[in-house]
Design a protein around this motif. Structure first.
Motif, PDB file in Angstrom:
ATOM      1  N   TRP A 167      81.627 -35.145  57.582  1.00 19.40           N
ATOM      2  CA  TRP A 167      81.571 -36.310  56.686  1.00 19.40           C
ATOM      3  C   TRP A 167      80.285 -37.100  56.913  1.00 19.40           C
TER       4      TRP A 167
ATOM      5  N   SER B 275      77.474 -37.704  54.174  1.00 18.31           N
ATOM      6  CA  SER B 275      77.129 -39.080  53.826  1.00 18.31           C
ATOM      7  C   SER B 275      75.632 -39.321  53.991  1.00 18.31           C
TER       8      SER B 275
ATOM      9  N   LEU C 199      77.146 -40.811  43.575  1.00 16.22           N
ATOM     10  CA  LEU C 199      77.943 -42.016  43.829  1.00 16.22           C
ATOM     11  C   LEU C 199      78.776 -42.395  42.610  1.00 16.22           C
TER      12      LEU C 199
ATOM     13  N   VAL D  59      81.742 -40.083  42.630  1.00 17.57           N
ATOM     14  CA  VAL D  59      82.662 -40.477  43.699  1.00 17.57           C
ATOM     15  C   VAL D  59      83.454 -41.721  43.296  1.00 17.57           C
ATOM     16  N   CYS D  60      82.798 -42.661  42.669  1.00 15.44           N
ATOM     17  CA  CYS D  60      83.453 -43.925  42.298  1.00 15.44           C
ATOM     18  C   CYS D  60      84.450 -43.757  41.156  1.00 15.44           C
TER      19      CYS D  60
ATOM     20  N   ASN E  32      86.119 -40.747  40.469  1.00 19.16           N
ATOM     21  CA  ASN E  32      87.015 -39.631  40.721  1.00 19.16           C
ATOM     22  C   ASN E  32      88.046 -40.019  41.770  1.00 19.16           C
TER      23      ASN E  32
ATOM     24  N   THR F 129      88.712 -38.436  45.421  1.00 15.39           N
ATOM     25  CA  THR F 129      87.686 -38.594  46.454  1.00 15.39           C
ATOM     26  C   THR F 129      87.775 -39.963  47.132  1.00 15.39           C
TER      27      THR F 129
ATOM     28  N   MET G 106      86.366 -40.032  50.584  1.00 15.89           N
ATOM     29  CA  MET G 106      84.897 -40.047  50.566  1.00 15.89           C
ATOM     30  C   MET G 106      84.392 -41.443  50.234  1.00 15.89           C
ATOM     31  N   LYS G 107      85.050 -42.115  49.286  1.00 16.11           N
ATOM     32  CA  LYS G 107      84.661 -43.468  48.910  1.00 16.11           C
ATOM     33  C   LYS G 107      84.730 -44.399  50.121  1.00 16.11           C
TER      34      LYS G 107
END
Length: 146
Positions: A110, A114, A129, A132-133, A135, A138, A141-142
């Motif tokens: 991770w 990142s 990004l 990620v924001c 979906n 995830t 991950m966020k």
């Protein structure tokens, strides 16, 4: 350095200050030593050709080559990339890598992801990004990125 068979990565560090080449392999197999040594010699030959072409007065053929003693070994067959990256990071800092540096390989995966996503040179950073924001699968991950 990459071995096609069995598909394995290891690190070769060429130290020009101490005229020394060191091989760091977290899954070293003595049966592969000769192959790795020959592969490193090919890299050395390339450097020597490059130095001769640009009239750089270094003779890398005179460098000593050995395997790094006492490096952490991986306990699975797939974390060699993580080990290579951690070796590069510790060499960059002038440190020795300890097994404790690799105790949580999932966390390290991770962290590496990142670092790559958030790096200032990543031209796709904003796109990644945004995905990620938006979906929901995830979320982990966020949390990690933000």
């Amino acid at each position: 350095m990459h071995e096609d068979c069995p598909g394995h990565w290891y690190l070769c560090v060429i130290d020009f200050k101490s005229s020394h080449i060191q091989i760091l392999d977290s899954l070293r197999s003595r049966s592969q030593d000769e192959f790795q040594f020959k592969s490193v010699k090919i890299v050395v030959e390339f450097f020597q050709t490059f130095f001769k072409l640009y009239d750089i007065g270094k003779n890398v053929f005179q460098f000593s080559i050995d395997w790094a003693p006492l490096i952490p070994t991986q306990d699975n067959g797939w974390d060699y990339g993580v080990h290579v990256i951690k070796h590069m990071q510790t060499f960059e800092n002038g440190d020795c890598m300890k097994a404790s540096n690799l105790c949580n390989s999932v966390k390290i995966h991770w962290e590496i992801a990142s670092d790559l996503v958030l790096h200032e040179g990543n031209r796709e950073k904003q796109t990644i990004l945004a995905i990620v924001c938006t979906n929901t699968p995830t979320r982990a991950m966020k949390r990690f990125l933000f």
